[in-house]
Design a protein around this motif. Structure first.
Motif, PDB file in Angstrom:
ATOM      1  N   ILE A 176      32.557  55.593  40.960  1.00 41.54           N
ATOM      2  CA  ILE A 176      33.152  55.154  42.215  1.00 41.54           C
ATOM      3  C   ILE A 176      32.194  55.492  43.362  1.00 41.54           C
ATOM      4  N   LYS A 177      31.810  54.475  44.128  1.00 40.85           N
ATOM      5  CA  LYS A 177      30.964  54.645  45.315  1.00 40.85           C
ATOM      6  C   LYS A 177      31.105  53.398  46.173  1.00 40.85           C
ATOM      7  N   SER A 178      30.680  53.471  47.436  1.00 45.07           N
ATOM      8  CA  SER A 178      30.917  52.369  48.363  1.00 45.07           C
ATOM      9  C   SER A 178      30.159  51.115  47.977  1.00 45.07           C
ATOM     10  N   THR A 179      29.046  51.235  47.247  1.00 43.69           N
ATOM     11  CA  THR A 179      28.324  50.037  46.810  1.00 43.69           C
ATOM     12  C   THR A 179      29.019  49.339  45.650  1.00 43.69           C
ATOM     13  N   ASN A 180      29.964  49.993  44.986  1.00 51.25           N
ATOM     14  CA  ASN A 180      30.720  49.383  43.894  1.00 51.25           C
ATOM     15  C   ASN A 180      32.104  48.911  44.336  1.00 51.25           C
ATOM     16  N   ILE A 181      32.312  48.855  45.654  1.00 54.11           N
ATOM     17  CA  ILE A 181      33.559  48.322  46.212  1.00 54.11           C
ATOM     18  C   ILE A 181      33.199  47.062  46.989  1.00 54.11           C
ATOM     19  N   LEU A 182      33.650  45.891  46.485  1.00 53.43           N
ATOM     20  CA  LEU A 182      33.326  44.605  47.110  1.00 53.43           C
ATOM     21  C   LEU A 182      34.472  44.178  48.024  1.00 53.43           C
ATOM     22  N   LEU A 183      34.170  43.261  48.956  1.00 48.43           N
ATOM     23  CA  LEU A 183      35.170  42.742  49.899  1.00 48.43           C
ATOM     24  C   LEU A 183      35.243  41.236  49.753  1.00 48.43           C
ATOM     25  N   ASP A 184      36.484  40.698  49.542  1.00 45.29           N
ATOM     26  CA  ASP A 184      36.635  39.258  49.327  1.00 45.29           C
ATOM     27  C   ASP A 184      36.717  38.516  50.658  1.00 45.29           C
ATOM     28  N   ASP A 185      37.129  37.230  50.619  1.00 42.53           N
ATOM     29  CA  ASP A 185      37.135  36.406  51.829  1.00 42.53           C
ATOM     30  C   ASP A 185      38.119  36.912  52.881  1.00 42.53           C
TER      31      ASP A 185
END
Length: 728
Positions: free
Chosen positions: A530-539
């Motif tokens: 878990i890290k901020s680069t492995n959290i994506l943001l959708d439309d």
């Protein structure tokens, strides 16, 4: 552009030849070819390649002047075999004795044309109860330990190489790292002898004599071992005219390409059929394959012999038929014509059949090598709910990505490249293509497929399917258009800054996804990265948890996994790092770092701070203890959020970052507290809920436990990937 480069290379090579006529070409038994050199500035391409011949030890020894490393050999790669240019150097080991822990910073290569070779080096630890690790600049941690907790006393089995020696691979494009060795404290067993940790050339180390030499050492002392560096030429010195050109001069007998992830460095090698030095004019010379091995002899038969004829850069196999008795010219002509027609038709048909069979055979080979049989085993044994996962064929994905056009690239990482694609039904997808063929990672690849196939959650990235019949495996995900949380938290996307409400919602969504993985999935799943680069943001800027390559599923009665330490520095649970035992509270710690990032807008590891204060987790806890919480909170958060809400979330992050895993909340408790803070209006009943959820302002300033304690009540054997886990 190609003609201009050829002229520049010709002028540089002529200048190199004329200026190096007076240069020394050997130092002792080591040949020093251009672009390396000894002597005046014209003998080498720039300072990185200057070699000094040192006579202080009696016999001459060559050293790279800027790196101060002894050179053992310099070799050129081959385009045909894809072997890189390498230089062998003598490299020091790290050693420590008794209970002493030691660490050293290694040679810095980040600005040089050199990298530590991943394919030819391994990381080795030696000694009883030794935990050794290397930490790279990007925070990745790799390591191994030489003795499990239940091993016999090392003093009794001192010659047993399985307990006194361990090894692991290193990261690709490794240019700088720290080496550490520390003793593993085993109850009722004294720490004896010395320990060592070092990077070493795998081929040299695995020679029978060297393995026996190191494994039987009763005490480890300071030592030097061979290490392989891959090298190229910096474009600022030699190829500045290239700009973004990756491959040049396809009509000549040498080729230069950018080194992986090193866009300012070019590696040149002779093409197939040639060998020699590609950095000097005429340095690549034709190989006479016919004289070396006569590759055509395998085609000889009872009807004719095959003659090998060498060409410039190639060779030909020519059939030689025995003489025939004289016959009438008409008969010969008709027979020859009919025979030629039959031969052409039969040859064309045979070519098509063989080509089709070869293509099918190659696809089956790739399917097996890429783990297709393992995936089929999951389907047949019903151990994973992967029946909805589609198996794409290579043609569909080539068409969807425009033959993996560089203009379709969404991002690149250490494991591969992600392309944007459109399927035949109009869906936009992300296609992940592995960078290299690594059969050791196939289990990890199948693990990610099976893990994601079990998960059905709106805040976890959805796996649509995969393709296993290509040279490298491909994964097809839903397309997430708005990048990673890391880009927004750290201000890389200034046109759309994150508001306090968005940060709170994203944190709640991620917490809910982790609660689902830990408690609501068919089998509990630990994410482990878990890290901020492995959290994506959708439309709609909703959170999507991604990258399940290192995730593991466990049985309900397990409390932890015992694994080799793997993770990202700054997010890694200190308790896991010390014990090699990963629990659900280890994911909680990593989430606490992400929560601190959302509150402060700072990176998990700061490259501008001192060594002692680089960790965001450490600074965050220290600020709370010093009653300076609002001194590190992001200005936008202070402007938009209510102070009491900020305090609640900060207190929650502090509890997640507790060194003692038992004192951390579960992800269910974390998700509930964040949902309460998200409520738009607070009533007295809600304030009472805060008290029930341990919101106490005084607790914010209690001393942070200095010594972690073990949270494990049961043990587990080394964790296996999800391949043996139960299905839903």
């Amino acid at each position: 552009m190609v003609v201009l480069f050829q002229i520049l290379l010709l002028l540089c090579s002529i200048d190199a030849i004329t200026s190096t006529t007076s240069c020394e070409e050997r130092c002792g038994n080591v040949s020093i070819p251009y672009p390396f050199g000894i002597g005046a500035a014209g003998c080498y391409v720039d300072d990185w390649y200057e070699v000094i011949c040192n006579y202080s030890s009696g016999s001459p020894k060559p050293f790279l002047r800027r790196l101060n490393l002894e050179v053992l050999y310099i070799s050129f790669g081959s385009t045909l075999s894809r072997r890189r240019n390498t230089v062998g150097v003598n490299y020091p080991t790290l050693s420590a004795c008794g209970n002493l822990s030691r660490g050293i910073e290694n040679v810095e290569l980040s600005k040089s044309p050199f990298i530590f070779s991943q394919s030819e080096n391994i990381f080795v630890a030696i000694g009883c109860n030794n935990f050794a690790s290397i930490t790279s600049l990007d925070g990745s941690v790799f390591g191994c330990r030489t003795c499990p907790f239940n091993c016999k006393v090392c003093e009794v089995i001192i010659n047993d190489t399985t307990t006194r020696l361990c090894q692991t691979t290193i990261a690709s494009d490794l240019v700088a790292f720290n080496t550490n060795t520390e003793p593993i404290i085993v109850p009722n067993q004294p720490t004896i002898g010395c320990r060592s940790a070092f990077l070493v050339e795998e081929k040299w180390f695995k020679a029978a004599y060297n393995v026996r030499l190191f494994s039987n050492m009763s005490s480890v002392v300071s030592y030097h071992v061979p290490v392989v560096l891959e090298w190229g030429v910096l474009d600022t010195s030699f190829y500045s005219v290239l700009n973004n050109l990756a491959t040049y001069n396809s009509s000549s007998n040498y080729t230069c390409i950018r080194m992986s992830n090193r866009n300012s460095t070019f590696s040149c090698s002779c093409d197939g059929g040639y060998e020699g030095n590609p950095y000097i004019l005429g340095g690549c010379q034709d190989i006479n394959e016919c004289e070396r091995s006569n590759p055509c002899s395998r085609y000889n038969s009872s009807y004719f012999n095959v003659k090998c004829e060498n060409g410039i850069g190639y060779y030909s196999c020519i059939p030689v038929y025995p003489p025939k008795p004289p016959v009438r010219a008409a008969t010969i002509g008709v027979s020859s014509s009919l025979g030629l027609l039959v031969l052409l038709v039969g040859g064309w048909w045979s070519y098509k059949v063989i080509k089709k069979r070869r293509r099918i055979k190659q696809k089956n080979k790739f399917f097996k090598r890429n783990g297709g049989l393992l995936l089929q085993q999951q389907l047949s044994s019903n151990e994973a709910n992967v029946d909805t996962t589609k198996l794409f064929n290579s043609k569909d994905l080539e068409k969807a990505t425009d033959r993996f056009n560089v203009n379709r690239i969404l991002g690149q990482g250490g494991q591969g490249t992600v392309y944007k694609g459109m399927l035949a039904d109009g869906r936009i997808v992300a296609v992940k293509k592995s960078r290299v063929i690594d059969e050791a990672k196939l289990e990890e690849f199948i693990n990610e497929v099976v893990i994601l196939s079990q998960i059905n959650h709106r805040n976890v990235v959805k796996l649509i399917g995969c393709c296993l019949e290509t040279e490298v495996p491909l994964l097809v995900y839903e397309y997430i258009p708005n990048g990673t949380l890391f880009q927004y938290v750290n201000g890389q996307t200034e046109e759309f800054p994150l508001t306090w409400d968005m940060r709170l919602r994203i944190a709640t969504e991620v917490a809910g996804a982790l609660f689902y993985l830990h408690s609501a999935a068919s089998s509990p799943i630990y994410h482990r990265d878990i890290k901020s680069t492995n959290i994506l943001l959708d439309d709609k800027y909703r959170a999507k948890v991604a990258d399940f390559g290192t995730s593991r599923s466990i049985t309900v009665d397990q409390t932890h996994l015992t694994t080799l330490v793997h993770g990202t520095f700054g997010y890694l649970d200190p308790e896991y790092f010390q014990s090699s035992q990963f629990t659900e509270k280890s994911d909680v710690y990593s989430f606490g770092v992400v929560l601190a990032e959302l509150l402060t807008g700072e990176k998990a590891i700061s490259s501008t701070m001192t060594q002692e204060s680089r960790s965001l987790a450490t600074n965050f806890i220290q600020s709370i203890e010093e009653n300076n919480l609002f001194g590190i909170i992001d200005s936008r958060v202070l402007k938009e959020g209510k102070k009491e809400d900020i305090i609640v979330v900060a207190n929650l992050a502090k509890r997640c970052l507790d060194l003692n895993g038992k004192k951390r909340p579960t992800m269910k408790e974390v998700a509930m507290e964040l949902e309460i803070v998200q409520m738009p209006q607070k009533t007295p009943n809600l304030q009472q809920n805060y008290e029930e959820l341990e919101y106490d302002r005084a607790e914010m300033y209690e001393p942070w436990d200095a010594e972690p304690k073990s949270t494990m009540s049961t043990s587990s054997v080394d964790a296996q990937p999800l391949l043996s886990s139960q299905s839903a």
